[in-house]
Design a protein around this motif. Structure first.
Motif, mmCIF file in Angstrom:
data_model
loop_
_atom_site.group_PDB
_atom_site.id
_atom_site.type_symbol
_atom_site.label_atom_id
_atom_site.label_comp_id
_atom_site.label_asym_id
_atom_site.label_seq_id
_atom_site.Cartn_x
_atom_site.Cartn_y
_atom_site.Cartn_z
ATOM 1 N N LYS A 25 0.839 -1.206 0.000
ATOM 2 C CA LYS A 25 0.000 0.000 0.000
ATOM 3 C C LYS A 25 0.868 1.249 0.000
ATOM 4 O O LYS A 25 0.509 2.260 -0.594
ATOM 5 C CB LYS A 25 -1.018 -0.018 1.140
ATOM 6 N N GLN A 54 -8.632 -7.664 7.264
ATOM 7 C CA GLN A 54 -8.418 -6.265 7.639
ATOM 8 C C GLN A 54 -9.137 -5.345 6.668
ATOM 9 O O GLN A 54 -9.254 -5.653 5.484
ATOM 10 C CB GLN A 54 -6.927 -5.918 7.552
ATOM 11 N N ASP A 108 -7.907 -2.292 5.192
ATOM 12 C CA ASP A 108 -6.574 -1.723 5.110
ATOM 13 C C ASP A 108 -6.648 -0.427 4.305
ATOM 14 O O ASP A 108 -7.281 -0.413 3.239
ATOM 15 C CB ASP A 108 -5.664 -2.750 4.411
ATOM 16 N N HIS A 125 5.105 -0.397 16.335
ATOM 17 C CA HIS A 125 4.049 -0.625 15.339
ATOM 18 C C HIS A 125 4.638 -1.436 14.182
ATOM 19 O O HIS A 125 4.423 -2.617 14.094
ATOM 20 C CB HIS A 125 3.450 0.711 14.898
ATOM 21 N N HIS A 126 5.384 -0.814 13.323
ATOM 22 C CA HIS A 126 6.210 -1.542 12.360
ATOM 23 C C HIS A 126 7.314 -0.614 11.878
ATOM 24 O O HIS A 126 7.266 0.593 12.131
ATOM 25 C CB HIS A 126 5.389 -2.139 11.211
ATOM 26 N N SER A 134 -0.220 4.504 11.270
ATOM 27 C CA SER A 134 0.796 5.515 11.526
ATOM 28 C C SER A 134 1.022 6.382 10.294
ATOM 29 O O SER A 134 0.604 6.034 9.189
ATOM 30 C CB SER A 134 2.121 4.844 11.909
ATOM 31 N N GLY A 187 -1.576 5.900 7.072
ATOM 32 C CA GLY A 187 -2.823 5.133 6.979
ATOM 33 C C GLY A 187 -3.042 4.312 8.214
ATOM 34 O O GLY A 187 -2.458 4.581 9.272
ATOM 35 N N LEU A 188 -3.861 3.328 8.068
ATOM 36 C CA LEU A 188 -4.139 2.424 9.180
ATOM 37 C C LEU A 188 -4.880 1.204 8.675
ATOM 38 O O LEU A 188 -5.252 1.128 7.498
ATOM 39 C CB LEU A 188 -4.934 3.119 10.287
HETATM 40 N N1 ASP Z 1 -0.197 -2.771 8.420
HETATM 41 C C1 ASP Z 1 -0.496 -2.382 9.779
HETATM 42 C C2 ASP Z 1 -1.022 -3.587 10.561
HETATM 43 O O1 ASP Z 1 -1.320 -4.607 9.980
HETATM 44 C C3 ASP Z 1 -1.515 -1.300 9.853
HETATM 45 C C4 ASP Z 1 -1.027 -0.014 9.297
HETATM 46 O O2 ASP Z 1 -0.017 0.510 9.800
HETATM 47 O O3 ASP Z 1 -1.669 0.519 8.401
HETATM 48 O O4 ASP Z 1 -1.157 -3.501 11.763
#
Ligand code: ASP
Length: 585
Positions: free
Chosen positions: A200, A233, A235, A444-445, A483, A526-527
């Motif tokens: 994404k 999700q 997404d 988060h990542h 985030s 995004g989230l």
């Molecule tokens: N990809 C992230 C998750 O799966 C969500 C995001 O940061 O948009 O938690």
């Protein structure tokens, strides 16, 4: 034509009409001169009547129908003398003139009723029968409606639904991957995506501006009631946005869903920093359906009287309203609760604020009435309340007290599933130290951007850097999180260094994303929402399992199709894999 009407639509206005209905025999009752059959389909239940006097042969046939037989019935709609106000078709019945058995059925292994006699395992093995039950089917109906409403809102806001691949590159950060061997590339594997995160972001680099997808994700983790190895999700990703834009957009989505599905007007969502959530509730997903906030008590208790408190980094308590009459047994139960390994406290201290104005506590030996009074005041406790206290290392003890708080919420029935408290948690730490691995992990990542004002600390005090990351929490459940992303190659490189990756490793694992950042990546963020969880929350349940048509059990197995299962030696050979038998010796 198999049918002219379904089993949920006939009303008094239809009396006199000739109809043909199809469905499953829910039950039949034989009352001598009359036989009644409840015919069920997705739309409802209609009562069919067979009269011995008018047609003995037909009535005889009806008596032979077993549960779950699939039948076609022709007849005339008539007003019932004995109306059933509980179902929409309860005013009418069908006087049958013809019956055709389309397919007989074995006796089902459990009753197809809302309160079934089938245990979980049996229901999962025969999931197609379980799904015939009204309550389970309604969950899927709810899921469908929510997905439609989400798509409407997202479309109106200019988001494009774009599919991303299911066979992707395995990456080391995050949860464990499910992997897929490649026949055409011996010894190499794809992974199933844990989320479409990097794709994404690449869509943002590609200029798609606003993307969403209701998408399956896969994580090979230990399972719980609210976790499945494959889950869905919602997404989303947006370009040229700051955190505020994302929060507004998805607050809007939630407002839309609550309005159309529940007719609830959500108030503007509260925002709480991660630090406040941990300090006040011991959780980054606080349940705000009830108070019982933490009170820091280390400074309130006098020093030098009780060594446990003196030695503890943090002492904190909650005030449980109206619970001063808790018995010895109840307090022992709570002590056992906090000592469970999952909670991990050493013990529990209580102060009863008796209704007569006196105090009774488990630390009476160490503190006098004035000390206890001061503590009670600090906790805002009144006569009749109970104060529960834990002491120890700050971060761990807060989490334990948070668990005790939820337990008290359960005991006092303060967690009504249909009382919705929705909020944002913001300002998460960027990194989290892992004792075992001896390094930082992204909270988060690794694509999450630090707050610009904290960025300079990335090398000097990485643990202190806050992220532009946010979670949406409903009733103590994290329903979504996301985030603002890093969009500069340099910053992304620094982030990987902070995570302990060498530049070469980072390039090898994440090169395709970092390279893309060199071709004009827009600022973006995004989230993603856990769609199954969102459905369960709207349905007022904890477990996501009954909001998924074909879920796996706790061992990650589909007991209906019996998967996973061994594959043949020929398949293994083709994939250049050894059989487990070979691997063992
Ligand atoms: N990809 C992230 C998750 O799966 C969500 C995001 O940061 O948009 O938690």
């Amino acid at each position: 034509m198999y049918r002219t009407k379904n089993n949920g639509e006939l009303r008094l206005a239809d009396v006199g009409k000739q109809v043909t209905l199809c469905g499953w025999v829910q039950r039949s009752r034989d009352l001598g001169g009359m036989t009644f059959v409840d015919l069920r389909d997705r739309y409802g239940i209609t009562q069919i009547v067979f009269n011995m006097e008018t047609d003995a042969a037909l009535c005889g046939k009806a008596r032979e129908l077993g549960r779950e037989y699939v039948v076609q019935i022709k007849g005339t709609v008539a007003e019932r003398s004995n109306k059933n106000a509980k179902i929409p078709t309860g005013d009418i019945e069908i006087l049958a003139t013809e019956i055709t058995v389309l397919n007989p059925s074995k006796i089902p292994p459990f009753t197809i009723e809302n309160h079934s006699d089938g245990g979980d395992e049996l229901r999962m093995k025969y999931r197609y029968l379980d799904l015939r039950r009204d309550c389970v089917r309604q969950n899927l109906v709810l899921r469908h409606r929510l997905s439609i409403e989400i798509r409407k809102y997202m479309d109106e806001q200019g988001f494009m639904e774009i599919e991303t691949p299911f066979m992707v590159k395995s990456t080391p950060e995050g949860a464990r991957d499910f992997v897929v061997p490649s026949r055409m590339n011996p010894g190499e594997f794809y992974a199933l995506p844990q989320s479409p995160q990097q794709y994404k972001q690449l869509l943002m680099v590609a200029g798609m501006d606003r993307y969403f997808q209701i998408v399956r994700c896969f994580r090979d983790e230990d399972l719980r009631a609210d976790r499945q190895p494959e889950f869905t999700q919602l997404d989303c990703e947006m370009s040229f946005v700051e955190q505020e834009d994302v929060l507004q957009m998805f607050e809007g989505l939630m407002r839309h869903l609550f309005k159309v599905e529940k007719n609830i007007d959500l108030p503007p969502l509260q925002r709480m920093t991660w630090q406040t959530a941990m300090d006040k509730y011991g959780s980054d997903k606080p349940d705000l359906r009830f108070g019982m906030e933490f009170h820091a008590l280390k400074e309130v208790f006098p020093q030098g009287k009780f060594s446990l408190f003196d030695q503890s980094e943090w002492v904190g308590g909650i005030c449980v309203e109206g619970a001063s009459e808790y018995t010895r047994k109840q307090l022992d139960e709570l002590t056992d609760f906090v000592k469970r390994p999952q909670v991990g406290a050493g013990g529990l201290i209580y102060i009863k604020c008796n209704t007569d104005g006196t105090y009774k506590s488990s630390v009476d030996k160490f503190f006098d009435a004035d000390d206890l009074k001061r503590v009670a005041e600090a906790c805002g406790a009144k006569a009749g309340d109970l104060i529960l206290i834990l002491a120890g290392k700050a971060s761990k003890t807060k989490v334990s007290l948070g668990q005790l708080r939820l337990e008290m919420g359960n005991r006092l029935n303060l967690r009504d599933p249909f009382n919705y408290k929705v909020l944002w948690i913001v300002d998460f730490p960027l990194l989290e130290w892992d004792e075992e691995a001896g390094r930082f992990f992204a909270m988060h990542h690794p694509f999450t951007a630090p707050k610009p004002e904290d960025e300079a600390m990335l090398e000097t005090e990485p643990g202190k850097v806050r992220a532009n990351a946010y979670d949406m929490v409903i009733n103590g459940v994290e329903v979504g999180g996301g985030s603002i992303r890093i969009h500069s190659r340099d910053l992304q490189k620094r982030m990987f260094r902070a995570l302990g990756f060498s530049d070469e490793e980072a390039q090898k694992q994440f090169g395709f994303l970092m390279n893309a950042f060199e071709y004009g990546a827009p600022p973006h963020g995004g989230l993603a929402f856990g769609f199954d969880r969102l459905c369960a929350l709207f349905g007022g349940e904890d477990s996501i399992r009954d909001y998924i048509a074909f879920p796996k059990n706790n061992a990650g197995r589909d007991t209906m199709s019996e998967s996973p299962s061994p594959i043949s030696q020929a398949q293994l050979d083709e994939l250049f894999l050894k059989s487990t038998a070979e691997k063992r010796d």
